[in-house]
Design an enzyme around this catalytic site. Structure first.
Site, PDB file in Angstrom:
ATOM      1  N   SER A 276       0.831  -1.222   0.000  1.00 58.07           N
ATOM      2  CA  SER A 276       0.000   0.000   0.000  1.00 58.07           C
ATOM      3  C   SER A 276       0.856   1.257   0.000  1.00 58.07           C
ATOM      4  CB  SER A 276      -0.955  -0.003   1.192  1.00 58.07           C
ATOM      5  OG  SER A 276      -0.256  -0.210   2.400  1.00 58.07           O
ATOM      6  N   HIS A 306      -1.858  -8.853   2.183  1.00 59.92           N
ATOM      7  CA  HIS A 306      -1.527  -7.575   2.840  1.00 59.92           C
ATOM      8  C   HIS A 306      -2.663  -7.227   3.810  1.00 59.92           C
ATOM      9  CE1 HIS A 306       0.259  -3.756   3.504  1.00 59.92           C
ATOM     10  NE2 HIS A 306      -0.128  -3.088   2.442  1.00 59.92           N
ATOM     11  N   HIS A 353       5.892 -12.533   7.820  1.00 62.41           N
ATOM     12  CA  HIS A 353       6.076 -11.156   7.339  1.00 62.41           C
ATOM     13  C   HIS A 353       7.269 -11.123   6.388  1.00 62.41           C
ATOM     14  CE1 HIS A 353       6.546  -6.775   7.354  1.00 62.41           C
ATOM     15  NE2 HIS A 353       5.267  -6.771   7.693  1.00 62.41           N
ATOM     16  N   ARG A 362       3.330  -4.188  16.767  1.00 63.09           N
ATOM     17  CA  ARG A 362       1.931  -3.770  16.615  1.00 63.09           C
ATOM     18  C   ARG A 362       1.005  -4.849  17.184  1.00 63.09           C
ATOM     19  NH1 ARG A 362       1.891  -2.743  10.273  1.00 63.09           N
ATOM     20  NH2 ARG A 362       2.792  -4.839  10.434  1.00 63.09           N
ATOM     21  N   ASP A 408      -2.048  -8.131  11.863  1.00 63.40           N
ATOM     22  CA  ASP A 408      -3.403  -8.570  11.519  1.00 63.40           C
ATOM     23  C   ASP A 408      -3.890  -9.730  12.377  1.00 63.40           C
ATOM     24  OD1 ASP A 408      -3.598  -6.681   9.437  1.00 63.40           O
ATOM     25  OD2 ASP A 408      -2.377  -7.966   8.169  1.00 63.40           O
TER      26      ASP A 408
HETATM   27  N1  CMX Z   1       1.357 -19.724   6.515  1.00 64.57           N
HETATM   28  C1  CMX Z   1       1.803 -20.652   5.644  1.00 64.57           C
HETATM   29  N2  CMX Z   1       2.849 -20.448   4.831  1.00 64.57           N
HETATM   30  C2  CMX Z   1       3.499 -19.287   4.943  1.00 64.57           C
HETATM   31  C3  CMX Z   1       3.121 -18.289   5.846  1.00 64.57           C
HETATM   32  C4  CMX Z   1       1.989 -18.542   6.667  1.00 64.57           C
HETATM   33  N3  CMX Z   1       1.512 -17.628   7.534  1.00 64.57           N
HETATM   34  N4  CMX Z   1       3.954 -17.236   5.732  1.00 64.57           N
HETATM   35  C5  CMX Z   1       4.824 -17.561   4.749  1.00 64.57           C
HETATM   36  N5  CMX Z   1       4.548 -18.789   4.282  1.00 64.57           N
HETATM   37  C6  CMX Z   1       5.212 -19.487   3.172  1.00 64.57           C
HETATM   38  C7  CMX Z   1       5.097 -18.637   1.918  1.00 64.57           C
HETATM   39  O1  CMX Z   1       3.834 -18.790   1.286  1.00 64.57           O
HETATM   40  C8  CMX Z   1       6.253 -19.129   1.100  1.00 64.57           C
HETATM   41  O2  CMX Z   1       5.874 -20.350   0.507  1.00 64.57           O
HETATM   42  P1  CMX Z   1       6.419 -20.761  -0.961  1.00 64.57           P
HETATM   43  O3  CMX Z   1       7.895 -20.819  -0.813  1.00 64.57           O
HETATM   44  O4  CMX Z   1       5.764 -22.065  -1.212  1.00 64.57           O
HETATM   45  O5  CMX Z   1       5.966 -19.671  -1.878  1.00 64.57           O
HETATM   46  C9  CMX Z   1       7.301 -19.441   2.180  1.00 64.57           C
HETATM   47  O6  CMX Z   1       6.591 -19.574   3.424  1.00 64.57           O
HETATM   48  C10 CMX Z   1       8.341 -18.349   2.328  1.00 64.57           C
HETATM   49  O7  CMX Z   1       7.688 -17.135   2.523  1.00 64.57           O
HETATM   50  P2  CMX Z   1       8.365 -15.953   3.364  1.00 64.57           P
HETATM   51  O8  CMX Z   1       9.601 -15.526   2.644  1.00 64.57           O
HETATM   52  O9  CMX Z   1       8.489 -16.345   4.796  1.00 64.57           O
HETATM   53  O10 CMX Z   1       7.240 -14.823   3.315  1.00 64.57           O
HETATM   54  P3  CMX Z   1       6.971 -13.772   2.140  1.00 64.57           P
HETATM   55  O11 CMX Z   1       7.847 -12.594   2.379  1.00 64.57           O
HETATM   56  O12 CMX Z   1       6.996 -14.389   0.806  1.00 64.57           O
HETATM   57  O13 CMX Z   1       5.441 -13.379   2.447  1.00 64.57           O
HETATM   58  C11 CMX Z   1       3.594 -12.828   3.811  1.00 64.57           C
HETATM   59  C12 CMX Z   1       5.086 -12.602   3.569  1.00 64.57           C
HETATM   60  C13 CMX Z   1       3.123 -11.868   4.899  1.00 64.57           C
HETATM   61  C14 CMX Z   1       2.817 -12.536   2.537  1.00 64.57           C
HETATM   62  C15 CMX Z   1       3.377 -14.307   4.279  1.00 64.57           C
HETATM   63  O14 CMX Z   1       4.035 -14.524   5.504  1.00 64.57           O
HETATM   64  C16 CMX Z   1       1.919 -14.677   4.392  1.00 64.57           C
HETATM   65  O15 CMX Z   1       1.299 -15.070   3.398  1.00 64.57           O
HETATM   66  N6  CMX Z   1       1.322 -14.569   5.635  1.00 64.57           N
HETATM   67  C17 CMX Z   1      -0.089 -14.816   5.815  1.00 64.57           C
HETATM   68  C18 CMX Z   1      -0.900 -13.627   5.309  1.00 64.57           C
HETATM   69  C19 CMX Z   1      -0.728 -12.431   6.211  1.00 64.57           C
HETATM   70  O16 CMX Z   1      -0.822 -12.524   7.435  1.00 64.57           O
HETATM   71  N7  CMX Z   1      -0.512 -11.251   5.617  1.00 64.57           N
HETATM   72  C20 CMX Z   1      -0.448  -9.976   6.354  1.00 64.57           C
HETATM   73  C21 CMX Z   1       0.938  -9.368   6.440  1.00 64.57           C
HETATM   74  C22 CMX Z   1       0.910  -8.046   7.160  1.00 64.57           C
HETATM   75  C23 CMX Z   1       0.213  -7.005   6.341  1.00 64.57           C
HETATM   76  O17 CMX Z   1       0.726  -6.649   5.247  1.00 64.57           O
HETATM   77  O18 CMX Z   1      -0.852  -6.525   6.723  1.00 64.57           O
END
Ligand code: CMX
Length: 470
Positions: A276, A306, A353, A362, A408
């Site tokens: 964002s 996000h 994250h 937070r 979140d």
């Molecule tokens: N549950 C399951 N798998 C997860 C995970 C979770 N909460 N968080 C990361 N992973 C997985 C990723 O999908 C990724 O899998 P692949 O290698 O198969 O693609 C792997 O772990 C590595 O990811 P990462 O480097 O640790 O995390 P990213 O930087 O790619 O993504 C985020 C970060 C937040 C998108 C991810 O942790 C996620 O999807 N979390 C759940 C959704 C969430 O809570 N989002 C809110 C974030 C805060 C915000 O912006 O508001």
């Protein structure tokens, strides 16, 4: 900070180039105490900041910030250092600092309205824009300014009222913000031929107008979609968060207004690379006005990885309670449910994250609020149990780089406790808060004359060609 000690010809040349900016800085120093409004204070700070940026570019302009690997290019540009965002900085272990202040420091040091236990987004806005802690009177001046600007054009009211209740609240918010662009002072000034040195001024005005109108837009959407379609008005005698609470229909509960203050402060800014913030900054770099830029940022916030994760978290927890058949699941039942989620190829929402590697401060700020105000809430107990269990499950799962909770993971339980149970609305609250951060930086983007963004992209073929050349 501006010492120019070297006597080489080049440094003499650069010193003379810096002279006007330094003279402006000297003027700023002598006049800083006379600032009465935020706009005046920003105007005073602009020459100093421009001088600082000029100096940093002159001294370090050729230095390398970091390398970019092929994996980084394919992996969402993770960690590439390629933009400036002065209002906040995120440390992987410690979390966010707003202009150098941690969340507990912000909570402690910024003024609070009478009777409130939390500081306000108005006070934070002063901090984000100036780097200075406002006095109570300065924070109050922002409250007054925003209250005086809080009204919506009739056509925007009609537009929101005509949306079907099946249109997601985030889409309605984005639509309304785009429509508010009708009155953009920056767009009008640009059309009239404004000097680029003055861009920041109408961007400042648009930003304040937009911030002032957001609670009216958001609450209108809430009351149309989920309540009786009846709407209140802004009370000039109370702060932004109390007004927002009143407009949403939670006037009676003083604790809810404090929750809004906390919520709006902690979700505001998270440095520049998140979707964002970066989107707002990117679109703004084309000199799209604050309405168009922020609406674009909102569309990014509406993605489930996000901001939309806050609605997903509560939905996921409630589904867990329904499937298990109790609102007090045991730790073993929770663990099993987490594994079922992961094994079905979904993420555990609210955990992980892109930058953070420890529990999000937070999250902790919200947990402390819950411990103080709703320790016996069953859903809070489940959220606490998840905090105990999910990091271990995610670590065992072995994929995520950060098994700890993000912002979140906690917001929904607090909102639900006070009766704001409609999960589809949660990201709108995040959006209102995010405006304070991204608009602060957008004002500085224009004050510092930042360039249009245009990073280099590559094709897979071109990468092969780079490394496979004989
Ligand atoms: N549950 C399951 N798998 C997860 C995970 C979770 N909460 N968080 C990361 N992973 C997985 C990723 O999908 C990724 O899998 P692949 O290698 O198969 O693609 C792997 O772990 C590595 O990811 P990462 O480097 O640790 O995390 P990213 O930087 O790619 O993504 C985020 C970060 C937040 C998108 C991810 O942790 C996620 O999807 N979390 C759940 C959704 C969430 O809570 N989002 C809110 C974030 C805060 C915000 O912006 O508001």
């Amino acid at each position: 900070m501006f010492a120019l000690r070297s006597t080489t010809a080049a440094s003499v040349r650069s010193a003379s180039k810096l002279a006007p900016a330094l003279a402006a800085l000297a003027r700023f120093k002598s006049t800083s105490s006379s600032a009465t409004s935020l706009k005046q204070r920003v105007e005073q700070l602009i020459p100093e900041k421009n001088a600082e940026v000029k100096e940093v570019k002159q001294k370090y302009g050729d230095r390398v910030l970091g390398e970019t690997t092929v994996n980084m290019a394919y992996g969402g540009m993770r960690g590439i250092k390629g933009m400036i965002w002065d209002t906040s900085l995120l440390d992987a272990d410690e979390g966010i600092r707003f202009r150098g202040l941690s969340i507990p420091e912000v909570q402690q040091q910024l003024p609070k309205p009478k009777g409130a236990t939390e500081t306000t987004p108005e006070a934070l806005f002063w901090l984000l824009l100036t780097g200075e802690i406002p006095t109570a009177a300065q924070a109050q001046s922002i409250t007054d300014e925003l209250n005086s600007r809080a009204s919506l054009p009739q056509f925007v009211i009609d537009l929101i009222d005509r949306c079907p209740s099946t249109l997601h609240p985030m889409s309605q918010l984005s639509l309304a913000v785009n429509a508010l662009q009708h009155d953009s002072q920056f767009a009008k000034a640009y059309h009239a031929g404004i000097n680029r040195k003055d861009y920041w001024d109408p961007v400042f005005e648009d930003s304040l107008d937009l911030l002032a109108k957001l609670p009216l837009v958001a609450s209108r959407i809430y009351r149309n979609v989920f309540k009786d379609g009846k709407h209140g008005s802004v009370d000039a005698s109370v702060d932004y968060s109390q007004n927002f609470a009143n407009l949403l229909g939670f006037a009676e509960n003083a604790e809810f207004a404090d929750l809004m203050r906390l919520y709006l402060v902690i979700h505001s800014d998270h440095e520049g690379g998140n979707v964002s913030a970066h989107t707002t900054h990117l679109v703004g770099s084309a000199l799209s006005d604050p309405y168009l830029s922020f609406a674009a940022g909102l569309n990014g916030l509406a993605g489930p990885l996000h901001g939309l994760a806050n609605q997903e978290v509560l939905r996921w927890i409630i589904k867990m309670q329904e499937e298990i058949g109790t609102d007090t699941p045991t730790e073993d039942q929770i663990r099993e449910y987490c594994w079922a989620t992961l094994n079905s190829g979904r993420v555990v929402p609210g955990y992980g994250h892109a930058v953070l590697r420890k529990t999000d401060p937070r999250y902790m700020a919200q947990r402390e609020f819950a411990q103080k105000n709703l320790p016996e809430d069953n859903l809070f107990k489940t959220v606490s149990a998840l905090y105990k269990i999910v990091p271990g499950v995610l670590t065992e799962h072995g994929k995520t780089k950060n098994p700890w909770p993000n912002v979140d993971a906690h917001s929904g339980v607090l909102l639900r406790h006070y009766g704001l149970v409609e999960q589809d609305f949660y990201t709108v609250l995040f959006g209102v808060s995010r405006a304070f951060g991204v608009l602060s930086q957008l004002i500085w983007d224009r004050a510092l004359g930042f360039s249009i963004e245009r990073p280099k992209s590559l094709t897979t073929e071109s990468i092969r060609a780079m490394f496979e050349k004989k």
